[in-house]
Write an enzyme that holds these catalytic residues in place. Structure first.
Site, PDB file in Angstrom:
ATOM      1  N   HIS A  12       0.827  -1.213   0.000  1.00 34.60           N
ATOM      2  CA  HIS A  12       0.000   0.000   0.000  1.00 34.60           C
ATOM      3  C   HIS A  12       0.864   1.268   0.000  1.00 34.60           C
ATOM      4  O   HIS A  12       0.493   2.284   0.578  1.00 34.60           O
ATOM      5  CB  HIS A  12      -0.990  -0.003   1.169  1.00 34.60           C
ATOM      6  CG  HIS A  12      -0.379  -0.051   2.545  1.00 34.60           C
ATOM      7  ND1 HIS A  12      -0.881  -0.868   3.539  1.00 34.60           N
ATOM      8  CD2 HIS A  12       0.650   0.611   3.109  1.00 34.60           C
ATOM      9  CE1 HIS A  12      -0.177  -0.698   4.647  1.00 34.60           C
ATOM     10  NE2 HIS A  12       0.754   0.216   4.416  1.00 34.60           N
ATOM     11  N   HIS A  59      -2.479   4.883   9.636  1.00 34.85           N
ATOM     12  CA  HIS A  59      -1.265   5.698   9.686  1.00 34.85           C
ATOM     13  C   HIS A  59      -1.497   7.052  10.359  1.00 34.85           C
ATOM     14  O   HIS A  59      -0.814   8.024  10.063  1.00 34.85           O
ATOM     15  CB  HIS A  59      -0.720   5.901   8.274  1.00 34.85           C
ATOM     16  CG  HIS A  59      -0.233   4.639   7.618  1.00 34.85           C
ATOM     17  ND1 HIS A  59      -1.095   3.732   7.058  1.00 34.85           N
ATOM     18  CD2 HIS A  59       1.010   4.132   7.461  1.00 34.85           C
ATOM     19  CE1 HIS A  59      -0.394   2.713   6.552  1.00 34.85           C
ATOM     20  NE2 HIS A  59       0.884   2.938   6.789  1.00 34.85           N
ATOM     21  N   HIS A 193      10.639  -3.599   4.248  1.00 32.26           N
ATOM     22  CA  HIS A 193      11.071  -2.223   4.032  1.00 32.26           C
ATOM     23  C   HIS A 193      11.330  -1.533   5.366  1.00 32.26           C
ATOM     24  O   HIS A 193      10.710  -1.859   6.372  1.00 32.26           O
ATOM     25  CB  HIS A 193      10.068  -1.420   3.196  1.00 32.26           C
ATOM     26  CG  HIS A 193       8.710  -1.214   3.775  1.00 32.26           C
ATOM     27  ND1 HIS A 193       7.852  -2.242   4.130  1.00 32.26           N
ATOM     28  CD2 HIS A 193       8.025  -0.072   4.050  1.00 32.26           C
ATOM     29  CE1 HIS A 193       6.714  -1.749   4.575  1.00 32.26           C
ATOM     30  NE2 HIS A 193       6.800  -0.427   4.564  1.00 32.26           N
ATOM     31  N   GLU A 240       4.447  -4.947   8.701  1.00 34.00           N
ATOM     32  CA  GLU A 240       3.104  -4.901   8.118  1.00 34.00           C
ATOM     33  C   GLU A 240       2.682  -6.235   7.514  1.00 34.00           C
ATOM     34  O   GLU A 240       1.490  -6.437   7.236  1.00 34.00           O
ATOM     35  CB  GLU A 240       3.037  -3.818   7.036  1.00 34.00           C
ATOM     36  CG  GLU A 240       3.091  -2.400   7.566  1.00 34.00           C
ATOM     37  CD  GLU A 240       3.165  -1.367   6.460  1.00 34.00           C
ATOM     38  OE1 GLU A 240       2.963  -0.175   6.763  1.00 34.00           O
ATOM     39  OE2 GLU A 240       3.441  -1.714   5.290  1.00 34.00           O
TER      40      GLU A 240
END
Length: 279
Positions: A12, A59, A193, A240
């Protein structure tokens, strides 16, 4: 009763929203990523889901570091995409499915998952971008949604084992829903990441590909890793992948692979996509 047709896990990254808005699908930087989606579009056209249950992480639109529920579920009639400051054009609202939301909430609490119930809820790029990627011709109201938000931001985080159990409880809830609806489950985020700190730019292709393999054949495999292990292996934001784990738990013991794609990097992120059909 309702039927789960399958699940799709995908990244995403906010930058994808700008690429979609600017129609950069054939740009050399973006083409290997976007080329991973037409087979999934064809599958979705075949199975025609009525509802998408979207497992993602917020977020900051709803929850911030001072209050971060482990699991929360939207129970609103619709969900609005708010401006997050990424330069992503905001999309239209997303229709909710309150009947399924409340059924899931009741069932999950009975199964001893303590939830935050959100009768109003904003959605961010982690929710909107995967839907835009998977349903590029979506019309308003063409699919109903249930947002399922997990904490992958503020420690302590739920373990991979707990997320897998949560997904299995979601499956139980959906399959006991008195409806003839076809449901697709989405898990969004990752893969490896890290966006900040000494390891900024870290990507672990070897682990990502093994994780994708095991998610299909042996989803309990990931339960051997603690949250610190996963952060070490995939980066701070790579955790995530817990959203993928919950999605997989909702798909039952056996799945078939519809399509998979893996491309690095997209905005310093390993962009994986895995579509699975419940067997």
């Amino acid at each position: 009763m309702a039927k789960i047709v399958g699940g799709i896990c995908t990244t995403h990254v906010p930058y994808i929203g700008r690429a979609i808005a600017k129609n950069l699908h054939q740009d050399p930087y973006w083409k290997p990523f976007f080329d991973g989606f037409p087979p999934i579009h064809a599958w979705l056209d075949k199975v025609k889901p009525d509802v998408a249950v979207v497992v993602y992480n917020d977020h900051g639109l709803n929850f911030f570091l001072d209050k971060m529920p482990t699991f929360s579920i939207g129970a609103a009639p619709e969900y609005h995409h708010a401006d997050e400051g990424w330069g992503i054009p905001t999309t239209g609202s997303f229709m909710g499915d309150q009947d399924l939301s409340w059924h899931m909430i009741d069932s999950l609490i009975e199964d001893e998952f303590d939830l935050t119930t959100c009768q109003e809820m904003l959605v961010d790029h982690a929710f909107t971008i995967p839907i835009d990627l998977l349903l590029p011709n979506r019309q308003a109201g063409s699919i109903r949604t249930v947002p399922v938000c997990q904490n992958t931001v503020q420690f302590p985080l739920p373990s991979a084992k707990r997320c897998l159990a949560f997904g299995r409880a979601i499956r139980k809830a959906i399959e006991s829903w008195d409806s003839d609806a076809r449901v697709v489950v989405l898990g969004t985020g990752g893969l490896s990441h890290q966006l900040d700190g000494e390891r900024a730019g870290f990507i672990n292709k070897t682990f990502d590909l093994e994780f994708m393999d095991k998610l299909v054949t042996d989803p309990d495999w990931v339960s051997q890793y603690s949250i610190p292990d996963i952060v070490e292996l995939t980066g701070t934001q790579g955790v995530e992948l817990l959203n993928w784990v919950t999605c997989r738990g909702a798909l039952g013991d056996k799945v078939g692979v519809v399509h998979r794609n893996y491309h690095i990097p997209i905005s310093n992120t390993a962009a994986g996509t895995l579509a699975m059909e419940s067997l």
